[in-house]
Design an enzyme around this catalytic site. Structure first.
Site, PDB file in Angstrom:
ATOM      1  N   ASP A 179      24.944  24.182  23.260  1.00 43.43           N
ATOM      2  CA  ASP A 179      25.774  24.727  24.166  1.00 43.43           C
ATOM      3  C   ASP A 179      25.853  24.180  25.534  1.00 43.43           C
ATOM      4  O   ASP A 179      24.928  23.762  26.128  1.00 43.43           O
ATOM      5  CB  ASP A 179      25.018  26.209  24.506  1.00 43.43           C
ATOM      6  CG  ASP A 179      24.922  27.103  23.403  1.00 43.43           C
ATOM      7  OD1 ASP A 179      24.933  26.452  21.957  1.00 43.43           O
ATOM      8  OD2 ASP A 179      25.137  28.514  23.314  1.00 43.43           O
ATOM      9  N   HIS A 181      28.320  25.795  27.852  1.00 36.23           N
ATOM     10  CA  HIS A 181      28.875  26.864  28.594  1.00 36.23           C
ATOM     11  C   HIS A 181      29.490  26.911  30.025  1.00 36.23           C
ATOM     12  O   HIS A 181      28.846  27.142  31.103  1.00 36.23           O
ATOM     13  CB  HIS A 181      27.504  28.164  28.843  1.00 36.23           C
ATOM     14  CG  HIS A 181      27.519  28.881  27.529  1.00 36.23           C
ATOM     15  ND1 HIS A 181      28.291  29.491  27.082  1.00 36.23           N
ATOM     16  CD2 HIS A 181      26.364  28.992  26.598  1.00 36.23           C
ATOM     17  CE1 HIS A 181      27.940  30.194  25.875  1.00 36.23           C
ATOM     18  NE2 HIS A 181      26.809  29.829  25.718  1.00 36.23           N
ATOM     19  N   HIS A 241      31.571  31.649  21.194  1.00 33.04           N
ATOM     20  CA  HIS A 241      32.371  31.952  22.292  1.00 33.04           C
ATOM     21  C   HIS A 241      33.546  30.927  22.449  1.00 33.04           C
ATOM     22  O   HIS A 241      34.722  31.378  23.292  1.00 33.04           O
ATOM     23  CB  HIS A 241      31.634  31.411  23.521  1.00 33.04           C
ATOM     24  CG  HIS A 241      30.415  32.486  24.085  1.00 33.04           C
ATOM     25  ND1 HIS A 241      30.637  33.251  24.929  1.00 33.04           N
ATOM     26  CD2 HIS A 241      29.216  32.693  23.679  1.00 33.04           C
ATOM     27  CE1 HIS A 241      29.764  34.064  25.304  1.00 33.04           C
ATOM     28  NE2 HIS A 241      28.797  33.494  24.439  1.00 33.04           N
ATOM     29  N   ASP A 650      46.013  44.362  30.411  1.00 32.80           N
ATOM     30  CA  ASP A 650      46.888  43.023  31.174  1.00 32.80           C
ATOM     31  C   ASP A 650      46.986  42.085  30.383  1.00 32.80           C
ATOM     32  O   ASP A 650      46.814  41.186  30.280  1.00 32.80           O
ATOM     33  CB  ASP A 650      45.785  42.570  32.367  1.00 32.80           C
ATOM     34  CG  ASP A 650      46.823  41.676  33.089  1.00 32.80           C
ATOM     35  OD1 ASP A 650      48.065  41.546  33.198  1.00 32.80           O
ATOM     36  OD2 ASP A 650      46.248  40.546  34.001  1.00 32.80           O
ATOM     37  N   ASP A 652      49.488  40.080  29.865  1.00 35.14           N
ATOM     38  CA  ASP A 652      50.071  38.918  30.504  1.00 35.14           C
ATOM     39  C   ASP A 652      49.249  38.100  31.487  1.00 35.14           C
ATOM     40  O   ASP A 652      49.619  37.094  31.984  1.00 35.14           O
ATOM     41  CB  ASP A 652      51.536  38.938  31.055  1.00 35.14           C
ATOM     42  CG  ASP A 652      51.359  39.956  32.270  1.00 35.14           C
ATOM     43  OD1 ASP A 652      50.327  40.619  32.599  1.00 35.14           O
ATOM     44  OD2 ASP A 652      52.488  40.353  32.957  1.00 35.14           O
ATOM     45  N   SER A 654      48.258  38.712  34.378  1.00 36.13           N
ATOM     46  CA  SER A 654      48.688  38.434  35.722  1.00 36.13           C
ATOM     47  C   SER A 654      47.528  38.908  36.899  1.00 36.13           C
ATOM     48  O   SER A 654      48.150  38.826  37.935  1.00 36.13           O
ATOM     49  CB  SER A 654      50.068  39.247  35.712  1.00 36.13           C
ATOM     50  OG  SER A 654      49.933  40.637  35.620  1.00 36.13           O
ATOM     51  N   ASP A 690      47.127  53.411  44.070  1.00 32.67           N
ATOM     52  CA  ASP A 690      48.112  52.097  44.202  1.00 32.67           C
ATOM     53  C   ASP A 690      48.142  51.954  45.787  1.00 32.67           C
ATOM     54  O   ASP A 690      49.109  52.393  46.345  1.00 32.67           O
ATOM     55  CB  ASP A 690      49.427  52.292  43.595  1.00 32.67           C
ATOM     56  CG  ASP A 690      50.296  50.979  43.915  1.00 32.67           C
ATOM     57  OD1 ASP A 690      49.983  50.196  44.462  1.00 32.67           O
ATOM     58  OD2 ASP A 690      51.652  51.333  43.861  1.00 32.67           O
ATOM     59  N   ASN A 692      48.276  49.449  47.789  1.00 41.55           N
ATOM     60  CA  ASN A 692      49.472  48.715  48.783  1.00 41.55           C
ATOM     61  C   ASN A 692      50.912  48.963  48.249  1.00 41.55           C
ATOM     62  O   ASN A 692      52.004  48.481  48.740  1.00 41.55           O
ATOM     63  CB  ASN A 692      49.248  47.169  48.251  1.00 41.55           C
ATOM     64  CG  ASN A 692      49.217  46.733  46.718  1.00 41.55           C
ATOM     65  OD1 ASN A 692      49.469  47.711  45.952  1.00 41.55           O
ATOM     66  ND2 ASN A 692      48.809  45.691  46.486  1.00 41.55           N
ATOM     67  N   GLU A 701      41.774  48.519  42.117  1.00 47.85           N
ATOM     68  CA  GLU A 701      42.308  49.895  42.014  1.00 47.85           C
ATOM     69  C   GLU A 701      42.016  50.616  40.684  1.00 47.85           C
ATOM     70  O   GLU A 701      42.066  51.799  40.560  1.00 47.85           O
ATOM     71  CB  GLU A 701      43.882  49.622  42.410  1.00 47.85           C
ATOM     72  CG  GLU A 701      44.416  49.078  43.575  1.00 47.85           C
ATOM     73  CD  GLU A 701      45.847  48.862  43.711  1.00 47.85           C
ATOM     74  OE1 GLU A 701      46.373  48.871  44.915  1.00 47.85           O
ATOM     75  OE2 GLU A 701      46.334  48.477  42.638  1.00 47.85           O
TER      76      GLU A 701
END
Length: 726
Positions: A179, A181, A241, A650, A652, A654, A690, A692, A701
């Site tokens: 390993d 890592h 992994h 999430d 995508d 982002s 939210d 902002n 958030e």
């Protein structure tokens, strides 16, 4: 004169006797001192390993929970069905045309302002060495070249068998590394000491290249580059992994997105596909088998050689029968109750501590009620089948890990028994550990794979005419360790894995005689300047800090356990009861009586005032995090799970989730957990966190949403009548 001489001899004799006694005392003191240091080191090691493996259990429990939601959630619309399918379905290996379209490296332009290394294909040795020098200078390879490198690596891996066959006839020796890592300094040191891959110097890297460390991307780029330059001399095995679901929790996904903000999603998709094409094992001279984790009593190299390994994108979960799930969904809608459904739940999961708040839709409430009524019966059946007994006071609704499936779960598998057997073969190869006892049993510590004994090792070696099994997967203080009558060798190449000075790294070299030769190293310069006592003290301090955080994260459960031993409500318990109660809550298998002096500083008459002790833990953690104690406990317990959940939502990568995704996720959770919110309530929650006002929710958030729900729960509890029970 004679008398004088006799007196002098007597004095010399007495002096020599005193010197001898002094030497014996010093030697005795030194041996006691070294023995105490060794005991401290072993205790520290147990702490680190127990916490590490409990986190792996949490990862599998969390994945099982999502798998259950995917298979048994009844969507209210096609949009909701598409959402959970996109979020939770284990993706299949892409077709060549789809992957090329998704990860079109030619469309990623390299600007003139780019000052990092450049690659051209086919790669040459100079390209690989240029990458080494660039990474030493903290430079980053452009996304265009990363995607191109991954594309070429995938093409090469697709041509390789499941088990690579290597011979010592073609090189002076073969070097096996364990390993890494994400520890790039260790890889640099290995190449410095042992030399770069070349036609005369072959390497086998035995999995777990990524996660935990901060430079996993660079390690992969270097290994893939040398693999393409020297395809006959560099060999890579898959580790547990090299799995996109594991990467969500242990840092690699986050690292990729931080380093490649624009094209990170494309790189992750390519990596997901590259990982599933990595070979499963390497065989040297038909005598030495190299796998990442281990074997089981079911391991069959002939079967492993025939498996279509790329179908197992993630080995955390077996394929479920989607048709059956849809049929079961329709049954629920029509008011029928399907059987054999086990929703995995864990107290480490954030929603398990929340109470009902607002009313939800009738169909969802009915489903939730049905789940609660049937799951205990099914879980009890599972426990009987696998020999489990429920821990007293344990309120978790945990199911047997999907990597050690029960007969009832096997009935719901999408594929045939042979395909299920193939999946089990891979899981055992990547997740298993050796044990000193005879036999083969479930690996309940990690939550995946199995424990295999010396008899299992001997049977596998004899069956396939082997003489040695080399594996990795476990950190060892000296970087390597033999077991099973020197028939199993564990090699671990990431030094300072738990803390600076905690362990050495090592690699092993095999020549034509197949006799192992070890090289140990310490990549961190600071570790070389520390004395043995300083090194142990530093590692020990880190281990107990992590353990105190673990204890603090379970404050509420500990109070309940302590009250069980405090029948007269004196607020005190014996130290023996303290040790028993702590183990019943944390299940870490640690010698708590031995660790007690480091955790409990003062006792009166052999009794512990447990509330004062827990308050001390809270003050210690609040000094680092200025947050309400009860909330901080919850976040400490759930942060890793919450972060993993956020990354799954999430899709995508982002770093943001939309209001719609947030809404659908909470709707999904509320159907299967003890938490109910109306659609308006979820929308209000999304708008309130939210901060902002950009119409998206980031991870901080997302944590705030959890804080608000927990705060509401605490207010509801405060309004309820007090009870003596827990």
């Amino acid at each position: 004169c004679g008398t004088s001489t006799k007196g002098q001899n007597g004095f010399v004799h007495l002096s020599a006797l005193g010197t001898f006694k002094a030497a014996v005392l010093i030697q005795r003191w030194y041996r006691r001192y070294v023995a105490r240091l060794e005991m401290r080191r072993r205790c520290t090691w147990r702490i680190f390993q127990s916490i590490e493996y409990s986190c792996e259990q949490d990862q599998i429990k969390l994945h099982n929970f999502f798998s259950y939601l995917m298979d048994h959630f009844t969507p209210s619309s096609s949009k909701e069905r598409d959402f959970i399918s996109r979020m939770l379905t284990e993706e299949e290996s892409y077709k060549d045309t789809e992957l090329e379209k998704l990860c079109d490296y030619e469309s990623v332009e390299v600007l003139d302002s780019y000052t990092g290394p450049h690659l051209s294909f086919p790669l040459l040795p100079d390209h690989a060495t240029a990458l080494l020098e660039a990474f030493k200078q903290k430079q980053q390879l452009h996304a265009h070249y990363v995607l191109k490198l991954l594309h070429e690596t995938r093409r090469h891996l697709m041509q390789l068998p499941n088990i690579n066959h290597v011979s010592t006839c073609y090189s002076e020796e073969i070097t096996i590394c364990g390993d890494l890592h994400g520890r790039l300094d260790d890889l640099f040191l290995i190449f410095y000491k042992n030399g770069l891959p070349s036609p005369e110097k072959s390497y086998v890297f035995n999995g777990d290249f990524v996660d935990r460390g901060k430079q996993s991307v660079e390690i992969l780029i270097i290994l893939f580059a040398f693999l393409l330059v020297y395809p006959k001399e560099v060999h890579l095995n898959r580790g547990n992994h090299e799995d996109h679901m594991v990467n969500l929790r242990y840092g690699f996904t986050k690292e990729v997105m931080q380093k490649y903000k624009v094209h990170g999603k494309k790189i992750l998709k390519m990596l997901q596909n590259v990982f599933c094409w990595l070979p499963l094992a390497t065989l040297i001279d038909q005598k030495v088998l190299i796998v990442h984790g281990g074997v089981s009593d079911m391991t069959d190299l002939e079967l492993l050689a025939k498996i279509q390994r790329h179908k197992f994108v993630s080995v955390l979960r077996g394929k479920k029968r989607k048709e059956k799930s849809r049929h079961m969904d329709s049954k629920v809608i029509n008011g029928e109750s399907p059987v054999g459904v086990d929703p995995p739940r864990s107290s480490s999961f954030p929603g398990s501590c929340l109470q009902p708040g607002l009313a939800s839709m009738a169909s969802r409430t009915e489903l939730s009620q049905w789940v609660r009524q049937t799951v205990e019966e099914e879980l009890e059946k599972c426990r009987r089948q696998v020999g489990f007994s429920e821990t007293p006071g344990d309120k978790e609704l945990t199911c047997v890990s999907s990597v050690t499936m029960t007969e009832s779960e096997l009935e719901s598998c999408e594929t045939s028994e042979s395909s299920q057997g193939e999946w089990k073969q891979i899981v055992d190869l990547l997740w298993s550990d050796p044990m000193p006892q005879e036999g083969c049993k479930m690996n309940t510590v990690r939550g995946g794979g199995c424990y295999f004994g010396p008899d299992v090792t001997e049977n596998i070696l004899q069956k396939h005419s082997l003489q040695l099994l080399i594996r990795s997967h476990e950190c060892k203080q000296e970087g390597y360790e033999f077991c099973h009558n020197r028939k199993v060798l564990t090699i671990f190449s990431a030094s300072n894995y738990y803390e600076i000075g905690s362990n050495r790294g090592a690699y092993v070299k095999l020549g034509p005689d197949l006799v192992p030769h070890f090289v140990q190293y310490q990549a961190n310069k600071t570790a070389h300047t520390l004395t043995l006592r300083q090194r142990i003290s530093r590692v020990e301090e880190s281990a107990f800090r992590a353990l105190r955080e673990k204890l603090f994260a379970h404050t509420s459960d500990l109070i309940c356990a302590f009250k069980g031993y405090d029948q007269e409500e004196t607020g005190t318990i014996t130290l023996s009861d303290w040790a028993t109660a702590v183990e019943s809550v944390l299940h870490l298998g640690l010698p708590w009586r031995m660790l007690r002096p480091q955790l409990v500083h003062s006792t009166a008459g052999g009794l512990l005032e447990y509330k004062s002790w827990l308050d001390y833990l809270a003050v210690e953690q609040r000094s680092k995090e200025h947050i309400q104690s009860s909330l901080l406990e919850t976040i400490y317990r759930n942060r890793s799970n919450l972060e993993t959940i956020f990354r799954i939502i999430d899709s995508d990568h982002s770093g943001l989730i939309s209001f719609e995704e947030f809404h659908q996720t909470w709707t999904l959770f509320s159907s299967h957990m003890n938490i109910e919110l109306t659609d308006d309530g979820i929308s209000d929650l999304a708008r309130s966190i939210d901060f902002n006002k950009d119409g998206n929710i980031d991870f901080n958030e997302f944590l705030e949403a959890f804080r608000l729900i927990e705060h509401t729960h605490c207010d509801d509890k405060a309004a309820l009548p007090t009870s003596d029970g827990c």
